[in-house]
Each structure stands twice: as structure tokens, then as C-alpha cells.
Write a protein that holds these residues in place. Structure first.
Motif, short mmCIF file in Angstrom:
data_model
loop_
_atom_site.label_atom_id
_atom_site.label_comp_id
_atom_site.label_asym_id
_atom_site.label_seq_id
_atom_site.Cartn_x
_atom_site.Cartn_y
_atom_site.Cartn_z
N THR A 121 36.76 40.52 42.97
CA THR A 121 36.30 41.61 43.85
C THR A 121 37.36 42.67 44.09
O THR A 121 37.41 43.24 45.16
N GLN A 166 40.68 42.51 44.52
CA GLN A 166 41.46 42.09 45.67
C GLN A 166 42.58 41.19 45.18
O GLN A 166 42.38 40.36 44.31
N SER A 207 42.97 44.46 49.47
CA SER A 207 41.79 44.97 48.79
C SER A 207 42.08 46.36 48.24
O SER A 207 42.77 47.16 48.86
#
Length: 108
Positions: free
Chosen positions: A21, A23, A32
Motif C-alpha cells: 500500500t 507504505q 505512508s
């Protein structure tokens, strides 16, 4: 970025691990970058600052109370955490920014 103990709480080595994601995780810290445009200079700069801050948090020691060799290891931990995270993100422009920052640091 993750930290792993080396037998002593002050002697931590940081590792980077990119999640699917967008991150990078730092022990309990997640960095992030899904909200950033990595094609822009400002996005890269902000991501670099986030990674650097997370590295400092994961490798923190109380410098007033540790011997010089532990402080040196702390600096190596931070540098390793940043290097690993930048490598895991695998963005050529971010890598170039990191190398430029390293060069600035060694020249100052």
C-alpha cells in the motif's frame, strides 16, 4: 522501516520493508507515501523527510547517557534505515535525492 534488537536496546539496526500500500513501516511507525506525487520534486522531498524522521525515531537513544560508541552506532542505524527505506521504495529520483543529501552532509 523496522528495527531489530541486537542484544542491547541501544544497538538497533534498522531494516526497510515496503508494504503493498505504498507504505514503509518502522516498528510502530508507518511512513505512508500513497498521498504523494513522487513525480514531483516536492513529493520526493516530503517523502525523504518522512523517511528520515522515522529512522531517527526508530533508532533513538538518549545521547546524554550513552557512550560515544553507542552514539556512533545510533548514527549508523539511522543511516542504514534511510538507505534501506530508499532502496525498498526503488524510485530513481528519490535515490538521486538521497545521494545528493549524503554528498551535502559529507561536504559540510
Amino acid at each position: 522501516i523496522k528495527s531489530r534488537g541486537l542484544g542491547d536496546v541501544y544497538k538497533r539496526q534498522a531494516l526497510a520493508d515496503e508494504a503493498v500500500t505504498n507504505q514503509v513501516s518502522t516498528g510502530n511507525i508507518a511512513v505512508s507515501y500513497a498521498d504523494l506525487n513522487l513525480a514531483s520534486t516536492s513529493g520526493l522531498d516530503l517523502l525523504y523527510r518522512r523517511v528520515k524522521l522515522a529512522a531517527h525515531k526508530v533508532c533513538v537513544v538518549d545521547r546524554m547517557r550513552v557512550p560515544l560508541d553507542i552514539e556512533r552506532k545510533n548514527r549508523a542505524c539511522v543511516a542504514g534505515a534511510i538507505d534501506s527505506a530508499i532502496g525498498e521504495i526503488d524510485n530513481p529520483r528519490l535515490t538521486a535525492l538521497h545521494q545528493a543529501r549524503l554528498l551535502e552532509t559529507t561536504q559540510s
